[in-house]
Design a protein around this motif. Structure first.
Motif, PDB file in Angstrom:
ATOM      1  N   PHE A   1      48.858  14.458  95.977  1.00 49.24           N
ATOM      2  CA  PHE A   1      48.202  13.326  94.398  1.00 49.24           C
ATOM      3  C   PHE A   1      48.527  13.955  93.358  1.00 49.24           C
ATOM      4  N   GLU A   2      49.015  12.904  92.361  1.00 47.13           N
ATOM      5  CA  GLU A   2      49.210  13.452  90.899  1.00 47.13           C
ATOM      6  C   GLU A   2      48.292  12.706  89.893  1.00 47.13           C
ATOM      7  N   ILE A   3      47.495  13.162  89.746  1.00 41.13           N
ATOM      8  CA  ILE A   3      46.395  11.945  88.678  1.00 41.13           C
ATOM      9  C   ILE A   3      46.514  12.686  87.722  1.00 41.13           C
ATOM     10  N   ASP A   4      46.321  11.236  86.550  1.00 43.65           N
ATOM     11  CA  ASP A   4      46.153  11.576  85.232  1.00 43.65           C
ATOM     12  C   ASP A   4      44.682  11.905  84.873  1.00 43.65           C
ATOM     13  N   VAL A   5      43.748  12.654  84.535  1.00 40.16           N
ATOM     14  CA  VAL A   5      42.069  12.519  84.574  1.00 40.16           C
ATOM     15  C   VAL A   5      42.435  11.382  83.042  1.00 40.16           C
ATOM     16  N   ARG A   6      41.052  10.640  83.292  1.00 35.65           N
ATOM     17  CA  ARG A   6      40.642   9.311  82.603  1.00 35.65           C
ATOM     18  C   ARG A   6      39.275   9.410  81.855  1.00 35.65           C
ATOM     19  N   ASP A   7      38.722   9.991  82.917  1.00 38.09           N
ATOM     20  CA  ASP A   7      36.968  10.467  81.791  1.00 38.09           C
ATOM     21  C   ASP A   7      36.603  12.110  82.613  1.00 38.09           C
ATOM     22  N   LEU A   8      35.383  12.341  82.218  1.00 37.13           N
ATOM     23  CA  LEU A   8      34.355  13.425  82.455  1.00 37.13           C
ATOM     24  C   LEU A   8      33.086  13.207  83.487  1.00 37.13           C
ATOM     25  N   SER A   9      32.813  14.129  84.395  1.00 37.00           N
ATOM     26  CA  SER A   9      31.430  14.420  85.009  1.00 37.00           C
ATOM     27  C   SER A   9      31.416  15.160  85.828  1.00 37.00           C
ATOM     28  N   ASP A  10      30.349  15.719  85.979  1.00 31.64           N
ATOM     29  CA  ASP A  10      30.610  17.028  86.378  1.00 31.64           C
ATOM     30  C   ASP A  10      28.867  16.624  87.681  1.00 31.64           C
ATOM     31  N   LYS A  11      28.764  14.980  87.535  1.00 32.32           N
ATOM     32  CA  LYS A  11      27.663  14.679  88.524  1.00 32.32           C
ATOM     33  C   LYS A  11      28.401  13.746  89.636  1.00 32.32           C
ATOM     34  N   ARG A  12      28.080  13.583  91.092  1.00 30.05           N
ATOM     35  CA  ARG A  12      28.921  13.146  91.902  1.00 30.05           C
ATOM     36  C   ARG A  12      28.165  11.593  92.273  1.00 30.05           C
ATOM     37  N   GLY A  13      28.951  11.009  91.988  1.00 29.89           N
ATOM     38  CA  GLY A  13      28.545   9.763  91.895  1.00 29.89           C
ATOM     39  C   GLY A  13      28.886   8.699  92.955  1.00 29.89           C
ATOM     40  N   PRO A  14      28.577   7.248  92.904  1.00 27.77           N
ATOM     41  CA  PRO A  14      29.517   5.975  94.048  1.00 27.77           C
ATOM     42  C   PRO A  14      30.807   6.163  93.711  1.00 27.77           C
ATOM     43  N   ALA A  15      31.927   5.998  95.144  1.00 26.67           N
ATOM     44  CA  ALA A  15      33.308   6.079  94.865  1.00 26.67           C
ATOM     45  C   ALA A  15      33.292   4.996  93.605  1.00 26.67           C
ATOM     46  N   SER A  16      32.685   4.164  93.059  1.00 27.62           N
ATOM     47  CA  SER A  16      33.003   2.828  92.150  1.00 27.62           C
ATOM     48  C   SER A  16      33.256   3.723  91.058  1.00 27.62           C
ATOM     49  N   VAL A  17      32.392   4.816  90.840  1.00 25.35           N
ATOM     50  CA  VAL A  17      32.261   5.366  89.640  1.00 25.35           C
ATOM     51  C   VAL A  17      33.673   6.237  89.929  1.00 25.35           C
ATOM     52  N   ALA A  18      33.447   7.171  90.823  1.00 20.29           N
ATOM     53  CA  ALA A  18      34.287   8.327  90.662  1.00 20.29           C
ATOM     54  C   ALA A  18      36.177   7.441  91.024  1.00 20.29           C
ATOM     55  N   ALA A  19      36.226   6.223  91.045  1.00 21.45           N
ATOM     56  CA  ALA A  19      36.920   5.883  90.477  1.00 21.45           C
ATOM     57  C   ALA A  19      38.143   5.369  89.455  1.00 21.45           C
ATOM     58  N   GLN A  20      36.949   5.444  88.522  1.00 21.23           N
ATOM     59  CA  GLN A  20      37.252   5.389  87.215  1.00 21.23           C
ATOM     60  C   GLN A  20      37.365   6.651  86.276  1.00 21.23           C
ATOM     61  N   LEU A  21      37.709   7.904  87.097  1.00 21.43           N
ATOM     62  CA  LEU A  21      37.882   9.331  86.619  1.00 21.43           C
ATOM     63  C   LEU A  21      39.184   9.455  86.957  1.00 21.43           C
ATOM     64  N   TYR A  22      39.561   8.608  87.031  1.00 23.43           N
ATOM     65  CA  TYR A  22      41.369   8.924  86.921  1.00 23.43           C
ATOM     66  C   TYR A  22      42.505   8.039  87.300  1.00 23.43           C
ATOM     67  N   THR A  23      43.215   7.376  87.388  1.00 23.13           N
ATOM     68  CA  THR A  23      44.769   6.911  87.714  1.00 23.13           C
ATOM     69  C   THR A  23      46.069   7.826  88.346  1.00 23.13           C
ATOM     70  N   GLU A  24      46.023   7.262  89.634  1.00 22.21           N
ATOM     71  CA  GLU A  24      47.163   7.755  90.406  1.00 22.21           C
ATOM     72  C   GLU A  24      48.277   7.590  89.750  1.00 22.21           C
ATOM     73  N   THR A  25      49.207   8.243  89.507  1.00 20.08           N
ATOM     74  CA  THR A  25      50.244   7.897  89.282  1.00 20.08           C
ATOM     75  C   THR A  25      51.980   7.767  90.096  1.00 20.08           C
ATOM     76  N   PRO A  26      52.256   6.861  89.479  1.00 26.35           N
ATOM     77  CA  PRO A  26      53.043   5.689  89.975  1.00 26.35           C
ATOM     78  C   PRO A  26      53.689   5.983  91.451  1.00 26.35           C
ATOM     79  N   ALA A  27      54.651   7.555  90.611  1.00 22.89           N
ATOM     80  CA  ALA A  27      55.184   7.706  91.874  1.00 22.89           C
ATOM     81  C   ALA A  27      54.243   9.035  93.130  1.00 22.89           C
ATOM     82  N   SER A  28      53.032   9.331  92.790  1.00 20.25           N
ATOM     83  CA  SER A  28      52.804   9.913  93.028  1.00 20.25           C
ATOM     84  C   SER A  28      51.745   8.610  94.909  1.00 20.25           C
ATOM     85  N   ARG A  29      51.398   7.901  94.327  1.00 21.33           N
ATOM     86  CA  ARG A  29      51.279   6.317  95.014  1.00 21.33           C
ATOM     87  C   ARG A  29      52.401   6.210  96.546  1.00 21.33           C
ATOM     88  N   ASP A  30      53.468   5.890  95.533  1.00 21.74           N
ATOM     89  CA  ASP A  30      54.696   5.948  96.109  1.00 21.74           C
ATOM     90  C   ASP A  30      55.186   5.754  97.473  1.00 21.74           C
TER      91      ASP A  30
END
Length: 133
Positions: free
Chosen positions: A66-95
């Motif tokens: 995975f190659e990702i860019d950090v979009r938000d910080l958290s040190d607590k584990r929450g629901p997957a919907s919240v966790a998905a907002q912490l980062y964005t995966e680069t298009p090259a990595s996804r492909d």
């Protein structure tokens, strides 16, 4: 920012990976970092390395990278919907990940699986064959 107010702060990379749900436990995240499977901005990370917003992480889990860019910080584990907002995966990595998954599917289809499990005699024969007897 989630859970904790961060003023130009950082979160330990092992905690962030656990909170972003890349690893099931924090100890697995820590082992991956110590094993050199995580890079922060192109440099090998330690478990205590701080992650900041807009950092680029390269994470290797088994065959998947995975190659990702950090979009938000958290040190607590929450629901997957919240966790998905912490980062964005680069298009090259996804492909690349989708291409690898397709190759694995094709390889699985080209290797036929036996209809039934081998019995005890067949397992012994396989073991002898693999050990070169």
């Amino acid at each position: 920012m989630t859970d904790t107010a961060y003023n130009n702060a950082s979160v330990r990379v092992d905690k962030w990976l656990w909170a972003a749900r890349f690893f099931k436990t924090r100890s697995l995240a820590s082992k991956a970092v110590k094993g050199g499977k995580v890079e922060v901005n192109g440099h090998r990370a330690k478990a205590s390395t701080g992650v900041h917003v807009d950092d680029r992480l390269e994470i290797t889990k088994g065959e998947t990278a995975f190659e990702i860019d950090v979009r938000d910080l958290s040190d607590k584990r929450g629901p997957a919907s919240v966790a998905a907002q912490l980062y964005t995966e680069t298009p090259a990595s996804r492909d690349a990940r989708e291409r690898q998954a397709e190759e694995r599917r094709a390889a699985r289809l080209s290797m036929p699986r036996p209809a039934i499990r081998p019995d005890k005699k067949q397992r012994r024969a396989l073991r002898r064959f693999k050990q070169g007897e």
